[in-house]
Scaffold this motif. Structure first.
Motif, PDB file in Angstrom:
ATOM      1  N   CYS A  47       0.798  -1.234   0.000  1.00  0.00           N
ATOM      2  CA  CYS A  47       0.000   0.000   0.000  1.00  0.00           C
ATOM      3  C   CYS A  47       0.822   1.271   0.000  1.00  0.00           C
ATOM      4  O   CYS A  47       0.275   2.361  -0.225  1.00  0.00           O
ATOM      5  N   GLY A  48       2.125   1.190   0.281  1.00  0.00           N
ATOM      6  CA  GLY A  48       2.928   2.418   0.322  1.00  0.00           C
ATOM      7  C   GLY A  48       2.383   3.408   1.331  1.00  0.00           C
ATOM      8  O   GLY A  48       2.052   3.040   2.465  1.00  0.00           O
ATOM      9  N   THR A  49       2.238   4.660   0.925  1.00  0.00           N
ATOM     10  CA  THR A  49       1.758   5.698   1.849  1.00  0.00           C
ATOM     11  C   THR A  49       0.246   5.844   1.833  1.00  0.00           C
ATOM     12  O   THR A  49      -0.287   6.841   2.326  1.00  0.00           O
ATOM     13  N   GLY A  50      -0.456   4.871   1.268  1.00  0.00           N
ATOM     14  CA  GLY A  50      -1.883   4.748   1.526  1.00  0.00           C
ATOM     15  C   GLY A  50      -2.849   5.425   0.576  1.00  0.00           C
ATOM     16  O   GLY A  50      -4.051   5.469   0.868  1.00  0.00           O
ATOM     17  N   THR A  51      -2.387   5.919  -0.558  1.00  0.00           N
ATOM     18  CA  THR A  51      -3.292   6.650  -1.443  1.00  0.00           C
ATOM     19  C   THR A  51      -4.497   5.809  -1.849  1.00  0.00           C
ATOM     20  O   THR A  51      -5.654   6.255  -1.725  1.00  0.00           O
ATOM     21  N   GLU A  52      -4.255   4.606  -2.341  1.00  0.00           N
ATOM     22  CA  GLU A  52      -5.361   3.760  -2.792  1.00  0.00           C
ATOM     23  C   GLU A  52      -6.178   3.244  -1.615  1.00  0.00           C
ATOM     24  O   GLU A  52      -7.413   3.161  -1.694  1.00  0.00           O
ATOM     25  N   ALA A  53      -5.524   2.879  -0.520  1.00  0.00           N
ATOM     26  CA  ALA A  53      -6.250   2.385   0.653  1.00  0.00           C
ATOM     27  C   ALA A  53      -7.212   3.439   1.188  1.00  0.00           C
ATOM     28  O   ALA A  53      -8.361   3.134   1.542  1.00  0.00           O
ATOM     29  N   ILE A  54      -6.761   4.677   1.256  1.00  0.00           N
ATOM     30  CA  ILE A  54      -7.613   5.755   1.749  1.00  0.00           C
ATOM     31  C   ILE A  54      -8.782   5.982   0.798  1.00  0.00           C
ATOM     32  O   ILE A  54      -9.931   6.156   1.228  1.00  0.00           O
ATOM     33  N   TRP A  55      -8.517   5.969  -0.498  1.00  0.00           N
ATOM     34  CA  TRP A  55      -9.600   6.147  -1.481  1.00  0.00           C
ATOM     35  C   TRP A  55     -10.650   5.046  -1.327  1.00  0.00           C
ATOM     36  O   TRP A  55     -11.863   5.315  -1.347  1.00  0.00           O
ATOM     37  N   LEU A  56     -10.196   3.816  -1.180  1.00  0.00           N
ATOM     38  CA  LEU A  56     -11.129   2.712  -1.019  1.00  0.00           C
ATOM     39  C   LEU A  56     -11.968   2.873   0.246  1.00  0.00           C
ATOM     40  O   LEU A  56     -13.181   2.649   0.229  1.00  0.00           O
ATOM     41  N   ALA A  57     -11.330   3.253   1.344  1.00  0.00           N
ATOM     42  CA  ALA A  57     -12.066   3.457   2.591  1.00  0.00           C
ATOM     43  C   ALA A  57     -13.085   4.579   2.448  1.00  0.00           C
ATOM     44  O   ALA A  57     -14.217   4.490   2.960  1.00  0.00           O
ATOM     45  N   GLU A  58     -12.712   5.628   1.752  1.00  0.00           N
ATOM     46  CA  GLU A  58     -13.635   6.742   1.532  1.00  0.00           C
ATOM     47  C   GLU A  58     -14.842   6.330   0.696  1.00  0.00           C
ATOM     48  O   GLU A  58     -15.890   6.977   0.755  1.00  0.00           O
ATOM     49  N   HIS A  59     -14.678   5.262  -0.077  1.00  0.00           N
ATOM     50  CA  HIS A  59     -15.777   4.784  -0.914  1.00  0.00           C
ATOM     51  C   HIS A  59     -16.462   3.554  -0.324  1.00  0.00           C
ATOM     52  O   HIS A  59     -17.134   2.806  -1.037  1.00  0.00           O
ATOM     53  N   GLY A  60     -16.310   3.360   0.975  1.00  0.00           N
ATOM     54  CA  GLY A  60     -17.107   2.384   1.697  1.00  0.00           C
ATOM     55  C   GLY A  60     -16.517   1.012   1.888  1.00  0.00           C
ATOM     56  O   GLY A  60     -17.141   0.149   2.524  1.00  0.00           O
ATOM     57  N   TRP A  61     -15.312   0.780   1.358  1.00  0.00           N
ATOM     58  CA  TRP A  61     -14.698  -0.536   1.508  1.00  0.00           C
ATOM     59  C   TRP A  61     -14.153  -0.727   2.922  1.00  0.00           C
ATOM     60  O   TRP A  61     -13.705   0.222   3.577  1.00  0.00           O
ATOM     61  N   ASP A  62     -14.182  -1.975   3.384  1.00  0.00           N
ATOM     62  CA  ASP A  62     -13.550  -2.386   4.642  1.00  0.00           C
ATOM     63  C   ASP A  62     -12.113  -2.772   4.288  1.00  0.00           C
ATOM     64  O   ASP A  62     -11.870  -3.842   3.734  1.00  0.00           O
ATOM     65  N   VAL A  63     -11.149  -1.900   4.627  1.00  0.00           N
ATOM     66  CA  VAL A  63      -9.809  -1.965   4.040  1.00  0.00           C
ATOM     67  C   VAL A  63      -8.768  -2.532   5.002  1.00  0.00           C
ATOM     68  O   VAL A  63      -8.654  -2.102   6.157  1.00  0.00           O
ATOM     69  N   THR A  64      -8.001  -3.495   4.496  1.00  0.00           N
ATOM     70  CA  THR A  64      -6.739  -3.914   5.091  1.00  0.00           C
ATOM     71  C   THR A  64      -5.642  -3.478   4.136  1.00  0.00           C
ATOM     72  O   THR A  64      -5.737  -3.710   2.933  1.00  0.00           O
ATOM     73  N   ALA A  65      -4.617  -2.829   4.660  1.00  0.00           N
ATOM     74  CA  ALA A  65      -3.536  -2.314   3.818  1.00  0.00           C
ATOM     75  C   ALA A  65      -2.211  -2.803   4.379  1.00  0.00           C
ATOM     76  O   ALA A  65      -1.897  -2.571   5.549  1.00  0.00           O
ATOM     77  N   ALA A  66      -1.434  -3.483   3.541  1.00  0.00           N
ATOM     78  CA  ALA A  66      -0.204  -4.123   4.000  1.00  0.00           C
ATOM     79  C   ALA A  66       1.001  -3.578   3.251  1.00  0.00           C
ATOM     80  O   ALA A  66       0.950  -3.377   2.038  1.00  0.00           O
ATOM     81  N   ASP A  67       2.087  -3.379   3.991  1.00  0.00           N
ATOM     82  CA  ASP A  67       3.330  -2.933   3.373  1.00  0.00           C
ATOM     83  C   ASP A  67       4.496  -3.336   4.266  1.00  0.00           C
ATOM     84  O   ASP A  67       4.345  -3.472   5.484  1.00  0.00           O
ATOM     85  N   ILE A  68       5.669  -3.478   3.648  1.00  0.00           N
ATOM     86  CA  ILE A  68       6.865  -3.878   4.393  1.00  0.00           C
ATOM     87  C   ILE A  68       7.498  -2.709   5.130  1.00  0.00           C
ATOM     88  O   ILE A  68       8.248  -2.891   6.096  1.00  0.00           O
ATOM     89  N   SER A  69       7.203  -1.481   4.712  1.00  0.00           N
ATOM     90  CA  SER A  69       7.890  -0.301   5.229  1.00  0.00           C
ATOM     91  C   SER A  69       7.124   0.358   6.375  1.00  0.00           C
ATOM     92  O   SER A  69       6.013   0.859   6.186  1.00  0.00           O
TER      93      SER A  69
END
Length: 207
Positions: A47-69
C-alpha cells in the motif's frame, strides 16, 4: 532474488528520498476497474503511503492495507487521520513475500508493488488471498524500459512483467480474466512529466 527487502523500502520511503511533493493521485485503473464491484472487504497489497487504501475506505470498503515499510505506513496512518475516515483502515506491516494471512478478501489490489521474490511469484501469492467469488486487480510496470514515478530510478527486469506472463497465471477453471491490457500514461511527480508503461489485469475467482 531482487533488491526489494525491508531496508530498500525504508530508504525509498524516507522523506529525503521520496518527498511529499511526489505523492501521486489515486491510481486511475483502480477507480475504473472497481467501479462496478459491490463494496466489501479489500486488501491493498503493497500500500505504500496509503493513497489507494484511503480512497477505497472513503468509498465504503472495509480496508486492510499491508506494506513492508514502517516509514510508509506511518505516513499512511497520518494521511488517513487527516482525511477523517469514518471507517478505520487496518494497517499491517509485513513482507508480502512471506506473509501468511489467515483470511481472504472480496477484492485484492496491488499497485506497482515489488517484492524480493519477483513479480509473477508475488502475483501468484496475492491471488491466494482472494475469496471465492472475489476479484484480483493487478497494476504493474510493463516489461521494458521504465522509470519509477515516485523515485526516478530504472526498474530491474524482475520488477516488470508482460501481459502474457501475468495472464498465464490465471489460465485455469478457477479464474476468469475480465480485463487484460497495457496502457501508457503521463504523470507529473514533483511537477515534471514521467511516462509510465503499465500492465493491468483484473481477474475473477470462480471457485
Amino acid at each position: 532474488m531482487n533488491e526489494f527487502d525491508k531496508d530498500y523500502w525504508e530508504d525509498q520511503w524516507s522523506p529525503a528520498t521520496s518527498g511529499r511533493e511526489r505523492q501521486l493521485p489515486v491510481n486511475p485503473y483502480l477507480t475504473a476497474e472497481t467501479a462496478h464491484l459491490p463494496v466489501g472487504t479489500v486488501l491493498d497489497a503493497g500500500c505504500g503511503t496509503g493513497t489507494e487504501a484511503i480512497w477505497l475506505a472513503e468509498h465504503g470498503w472495509d480496508v486492510t492495507a499491508a506494506d513492508i515499510s514502517a516509514t510508509a505506513l506511518a505516513e499512511a496512518r497520518a494521511r488517513a487521520a487527516a482525511a477523517g475516515l469514518g471507517e478505520p483502515v487496518e494497517w499491517v506491516e509485513t513482507d508480502l513475500s512471506r506473509w501468511e494471512p489467515t483470511r481472504t478478501w472480496d477484492l485484492v489490489v496491488t499497485n506497482y508493488a515489488h517484492a524480493q521474490i519477483g513479480q509473477l511469484p508475488l502475483y501468484r501469492r496475492t491471488s491466494s488471498w482472494v475469496a471465492p467469488g472475489g476479484t484480483l486487480l493487478i497494476v504493474g510496470h510493463l516489461h521494458g524500459h521504465h522509470r519509477d514515478a515516485h523515485h526516478g530510478h530504472d526498474h530491474p527486469e524482475g520488477a516488470t512483467a508482460t501481459l502474457e506472463g501475468i495472464t498465464k497465471l490465471f489460465d485455469s477453471p478457477q479464474w476468469r480474466i475480465d480485463s487484460a491490457y497495457g496502457h501508457t500514461r503521463t504523470v507529473h511527480p514533483g511537477g515534471s512529466p514521467v511516462q509510465l508503461r503499465d500492465v493491468i489485469v483484473r481477474v475473477h475467482r470462480l471457485t
